[in-house]
Design a protein around this motif. Structure first.
Motif, short mmCIF file in Angstrom:
data_model
loop_
_atom_site.label_atom_id
_atom_site.label_comp_id
_atom_site.label_asym_id
_atom_site.label_seq_id
_atom_site.Cartn_x
_atom_site.Cartn_y
_atom_site.Cartn_z
N SER A 21 -14.21 1.84 -1.28
CA SER A 21 -13.05 2.68 -1.59
C SER A 21 -11.76 1.95 -1.26
CB SER A 21 -13.12 3.99 -0.81
OG SER A 21 -14.24 4.75 -1.19
N LEU A 22 -11.74 1.23 -0.14
CA LEU A 22 -10.54 0.51 0.26
C LEU A 22 -10.25 -0.66 -0.68
CD1 LEU A 22 -11.05 0.59 4.12
CD2 LEU A 22 -9.06 1.49 2.90
N VAL A 23 -11.29 -1.35 -1.14
CA VAL A 23 -11.09 -2.44 -2.09
C VAL A 23 -10.48 -1.92 -3.37
CG1 VAL A 23 -12.27 -4.13 -3.55
CG2 VAL A 23 -12.87 -3.94 -1.13
N GLN A 24 -10.99 -0.79 -3.86
CA GLN A 24 -10.43 -0.21 -5.08
C GLN A 24 -8.99 0.25 -4.87
OE1 GLN A 24 -11.78 -0.14 -8.25
NE2 GLN A 24 -9.65 0.47 -8.66
N ALA A 25 -8.71 0.79 -3.69
CA ALA A 25 -7.35 1.20 -3.39
C ALA A 25 -6.42 -0.01 -3.32
CB ALA A 25 -7.30 1.96 -2.07
N ALA A 26 -6.92 -1.13 -2.79
CA ALA A 26 -6.13 -2.35 -2.72
C ALA A 26 -5.79 -2.85 -4.12
CB ALA A 26 -6.87 -3.43 -1.94
N ILE A 27 -6.74 -2.72 -5.04
CA ILE A 27 -6.50 -3.14 -6.43
C ILE A 27 -5.42 -2.27 -7.06
CG2 ILE A 27 -7.55 -3.22 -8.71
CD1 ILE A 27 -10.20 -4.02 -7.28
N THR A 28 -5.54 -0.96 -6.86
CA THR A 28 -4.54 -0.04 -7.43
C THR A 28 -3.17 -0.25 -6.79
OG1 THR A 28 -6.29 1.60 -7.77
CG2 THR A 28 -4.02 2.39 -7.87
N MET A 29 -3.17 -0.47 -5.48
CA MET A 29 -1.89 -0.72 -4.81
C MET A 29 -1.28 -2.03 -5.29
SD MET A 29 0.19 0.73 -2.66
CE MET A 29 -0.71 1.80 -1.52
N GLY A 30 -2.12 -2.99 -5.63
CA GLY A 30 -1.60 -4.24 -6.19
C GLY A 30 -0.84 -3.99 -7.48
N HIS A 31 -1.35 -3.07 -8.31
CA HIS A 31 -0.61 -2.71 -9.52
C HIS A 31 0.77 -2.19 -9.16
CE1 HIS A 31 -4.81 -1.74 -11.46
NE2 HIS A 31 -4.60 -3.04 -11.32
N LEU A 38 5.80 4.60 -12.83
CA LEU A 38 4.39 4.21 -12.90
C LEU A 38 3.94 3.57 -11.60
CD1 LEU A 38 1.86 4.03 -14.65
CD2 LEU A 38 2.72 1.85 -15.56
N ALA A 39 4.82 2.78 -11.01
CA ALA A 39 4.50 2.13 -9.74
C ALA A 39 4.24 3.15 -8.65
CB ALA A 39 5.65 1.20 -9.32
N PHE A 40 5.10 4.15 -8.54
CA PHE A 40 4.93 5.14 -7.48
C PHE A 40 3.74 6.06 -7.76
CE2 PHE A 40 9.12 3.75 -6.20
CZ PHE A 40 9.03 3.83 -4.82
N LYS A 41 3.40 6.22 -9.02
CA LYS A 41 2.18 6.99 -9.34
C LYS A 41 0.94 6.25 -8.82
CE LYS A 41 -0.33 9.02 -13.24
NZ LYS A 41 -0.35 9.20 -14.73
N LYS A 42 0.91 4.94 -9.04
CA LYS A 42 -0.20 4.13 -8.53
C LYS A 42 -0.20 4.12 -6.99
CE LYS A 42 -1.78 2.19 -12.46
NZ LYS A 42 -3.20 2.15 -12.89
N TYR A 43 0.97 4.01 -6.42
CA TYR A 43 1.11 4.02 -4.96
C TYR A 43 0.58 5.32 -4.37
CZ TYR A 43 3.72 5.04 -0.65
OH TYR A 43 4.08 5.44 0.61
N GLU A 44 0.97 6.44 -4.94
CA GLU A 44 0.54 7.74 -4.41
C GLU A 44 -0.96 7.95 -4.57
OE1 GLU A 44 3.11 10.24 -6.64
OE2 GLU A 44 4.90 9.70 -5.47
N ALA A 45 -1.56 7.30 -5.56
CA ALA A 45 -3.00 7.43 -5.76
C ALA A 45 -3.80 6.63 -4.73
CB ALA A 45 -3.38 6.98 -7.17
N SER A 46 -3.25 5.52 -4.28
CA SER A 46 -4.01 4.65 -3.39
C SER A 46 -3.61 4.77 -1.92
CB SER A 46 -3.83 3.19 -3.83
OG SER A 46 -2.46 2.85 -3.92
N ARG A 47 -2.41 5.24 -1.65
CA ARG A 47 -1.92 5.28 -0.27
C ARG A 47 -2.80 6.11 0.67
NH1 ARG A 47 -1.35 5.89 4.07
NH2 ARG A 47 0.48 6.04 5.43
N PRO A 48 -3.27 7.32 0.29
CA PRO A 48 -4.11 8.10 1.23
C PRO A 48 -5.39 7.39 1.63
CG PRO A 48 -3.28 9.51 -0.54
CD PRO A 48 -2.98 8.10 -0.93
N VAL A 49 -5.94 6.57 0.76
CA VAL A 49 -7.20 5.89 1.06
C VAL A 49 -7.02 4.90 2.21
CG1 VAL A 49 -9.11 4.53 0.09
CG2 VAL A 49 -7.86 6.14 -1.35
N MET A 50 -5.80 4.42 2.40
CA MET A 50 -5.54 3.45 3.47
C MET A 50 -5.78 4.05 4.85
SD MET A 50 -2.15 1.42 2.06
CE MET A 50 -2.32 0.11 3.28
#
Length: 624
Positions: free
Chosen positions: A488-498, A554-566
């Motif tokens: 889950s964290l790896v996938q979140a890192a990928i999304t946060m990279g976007h 779009l950047a903040f949408k990706k950020y909000e999707a991945s930030r809680p997983v951290m």
């Protein structure tokens, strides 16, 4: 550490010098009527001057303190307490220091009042926190050195320092031997001098490499503060120095030269001890093979006394070059790296340095052919580091030889010290494909056709780096996460990279246009009635700002999707990684607030003021 007022005792018309006589509800001490509450005079000094300052520093630093910082603070307090205890007791028993009974609460240990014992602790605590505050941004590993690496000037200064300290100790012994007015100063010199000489002898070269302010301010600031406290509040007879054991010279007002020397010596002792600790930790973090084991006093002593001739100075120089690269190319990450623990910080700095150097080799190429040559050489480097299974090649000599033959001198250390043994090969090869996408611009083509293309590009040049950072974190963390949480964290890192790459693109619209590049999707431009050439000719037009804000959304949408997983990250590393993310996302917030016209720019790029970046880091660590 302790300190003593320079107050002169005065004849008391009622009870004699320094003695009090209770009369009703009043007491006469040192010729001055004092209420019974004055028995708390020394305690009030702490309540008014030392404890509030310690509290403020604690409030500021609490979110920034690592496990090693806490260990270091406790270690120095214990050492300072037990090093001062016998010396302080000796002076009291010899009558050099005296305390009017009406100025202290009463409990003593070996003749030392409880308030004085507390001062050993609180002064060390204050000076240590101030030292940590000024040294937090510093990666101490880069300042390790040995005789071959040091300059003749540095060796000369170290030798002169040793001679001066030896003379000071000898002078102290002579003064004590003679007795009389130089006794107190002599005792200060023979007590503090050997400790300072020892730390200077082992860590002098390291100390001379450190930024001057990192040592001078933690010594001078608390010293000056205590001088002022002594002059303003403690010259009222809270304690006294026997007049026959002091020179009687005052620095200013009632602050006698022995008192000034005492405060300076004790703070120097604390800071020199902290420098020695940090040098030991730098050796442990930089050369774990030299001093293997878990953190302990014995490990630190072993690290400090390890022969510097055994240091791999090539690695140290590589770390120095990596730090220099990040200071110039990625200030946000360099600032965020300050809150990572030592070994993971070193590896993250080396990883980011490789990415920046590789990117510059390709971006600075004058032709497509030259750029393709660099990409192929980088791939050749990866081929030699990894075999087909992704394992590290056993022939490191072959890798070093390849690097030296194919890359410029200023890029070699970034490749040689990339911690590939801790990294999967896949993201690194994918990063090379991201570099290839940039080459299309050399043909006046615009490869970012639509939103899917910009995500692919972000995946290759940013998500790969985020994933690599995460693998370093997993390796260095003492906590092993379940496999599903790691995934889950790896996938979140990928999304946060976007998200982070979109912010980067939004920030650099003008800079990229100057290079003939447009990373905004071509179909987005078409919706606004624009072509890539229109943006190249006028990157500051109003419609460009509309597209910038669309990309930021779009950047903040990706950020909000991945930030809680951290939040799944282990405690010791969660805060630092979130700081790294938030430091970069703050650029996006600045762009939103200023509608693309930031209050501060550098070469056409929006920047976040340093004070704001520090606030973001502090706030993030406080809440995570």
């Amino acid at each position: 550490m302790a300190r003593r007022s320079a107050a002169q005792t005065k004849p008391n018309p009622i009870g004699g010098q320094g003695e009090g006589l209770e009369t009703g509800i009043s007491v006469i001490v040192l010729g001055t009527p004092i209420s019974p509450a004055m028995a708390y005079e020394y305690a009030f000094v702490h309540l008014k001057y030392t404890i509030p300052l310690a509290g403020v520093l604690t409030l500021i630093l609490r979110p920034l303190l690592t496990r090693v910082d806490l260990y270091k603070t406790l270690f120095l307090i214990v050492v300072a307490f037990f090093a001062t205890l016998p010396w302080d007791s000796y002076l009291i028993q010899r009558g050099i220091w005296t305390y009017p009974p009406d100025a202290i609460i009463g409990p003593r240990l070996f003749g030392i009042p409880a308030e004085e014992l507390f001062f050993f602790i609180v002064q060390t605590y204050i000076t240590t926190l101030l030292y940590i505050l000024f040294n937090k941004p510093i990666l101490h590993s880069q300042y390790l050195t040995n005789r071959q690496d040091s300059t003749p000037k540095a060796r000369w200064i170290r030798t002169i320092g040793q001679l001066l300290l030896s003379v000071a100790i000898l002078t102290g012994a002579i003064l004590v031997g003679k007795g009389g007015r130089g006794t107190y100063l002599g005792l200060i010199l023979i007590w503090a001098g050997p400790f300072i000489l020892l730390t200077w002898s082992f860590s002098g070269h390291f100390m001379l490499k450190l930024p001057f302010a990192c040592i001078a301010i933690p010594i001078c600031a608390p010293t000056l503060y205590l001088w002022i406290v002594d002059e303003l509040a403690l010259g009222r007879g809270t304690w006294a120095i026997e007049s026959g054991t002091k020179l009687g010279w005052c620095l200013w007002g009632d602050l006698e030269v022995e008192e000034a020397a005492f405060f300076l010596a004790t703070n120097a002792l604390i800071v020199f001890g902290l420098v020695g600790f940090d040098r030991g930790m730098a050796v442990v973090d930089t050369f774990p093979e030299l001093v293997p084991g878990s953190l302990s006093p014995a490990l630190l002593v072993k690290a400090v006394i390890t022969n510097p001739a055994k240091y791999n100075m090539k690695r140290v120089r590589g770390i120095r070059e990596a730090v220099s690269t990040l200071k110039r190319k990625s200030r946000s990450f360099y600032l965020a790296s300050a809150v990572f623990p030592g070994r993971v910080r070193i590896d993250l700095v080396l990883l980011y340095s490789f990415c920046r150097v590789a990117d510059d080799l390709v971006d600075d190429s004058r032709t497509e052919t030259e750029a393709l040559v660099w990409i192929q050489r980088l791939i050749g480097y990866l081929d030699r580091v990894y075999d087909t299974a992704g394992e590290k090649s056993p022939s490191e000599a072959d890798v070093v030889n390849y690097i030296e033959k194919n890359f410029p001198t200023n890029a070699q250390s970034a490749l040689e010290f990339l911690p590939t043994r801790l990294l999967p090969s896949g993201p690194l090869y994918e990063l090379m494909e991201g570099f290839r996408m940039d080459l299309a611009f050399l043909h006046a083509e615009f490869p970012i056709k639509d939103e899917a293309c910009i995500q692919t590009y972000a995946q290759r040049v940013a998500s790969t780096v985020g994933e690599l950072c995460l693998w370093l974190v997993f390796h260095h963390s003492a906590v092993r996460l379940p496999e599903h949480e790691e995934s889950s964290l790896v996938q979140a890192a990928i999304t946060m990279g976007h998200a982070l790459q979109y912010v980067n693109i939004a920030r650099d619209i003008q800079v990229d246009a100057d290079m003939g590049r447009v990373y905004l999707p071509t179909d987005w431009l078409k919706e606004e009635g624009l072509t890539p050439q229109d943006l190249l000719s006028n990157p500051r037009q109003p419609k460009a700002e509309i597209l910038r804000q669309k990309l930021l959304d779009l950047a903040f949408k990706k950020y909000e999707a991945s930030r809680p997983v951290m939040n799944l990250l282990p405690n010791e590393i969660r805060g630092p990684l979130i700081v790294a993310v938030e430091s970069y996302m703050e650029i996006g917030r600045v762009l939103r607030e200023k509608s693309g016209v930031p209050s501060k720019t550098k070469k056409g790029r929006a920047t976040v003021p340093r004070s704001r970046r520090l606030w973001v880091a502090w706030k993030t660590l406080s809440t995570s």
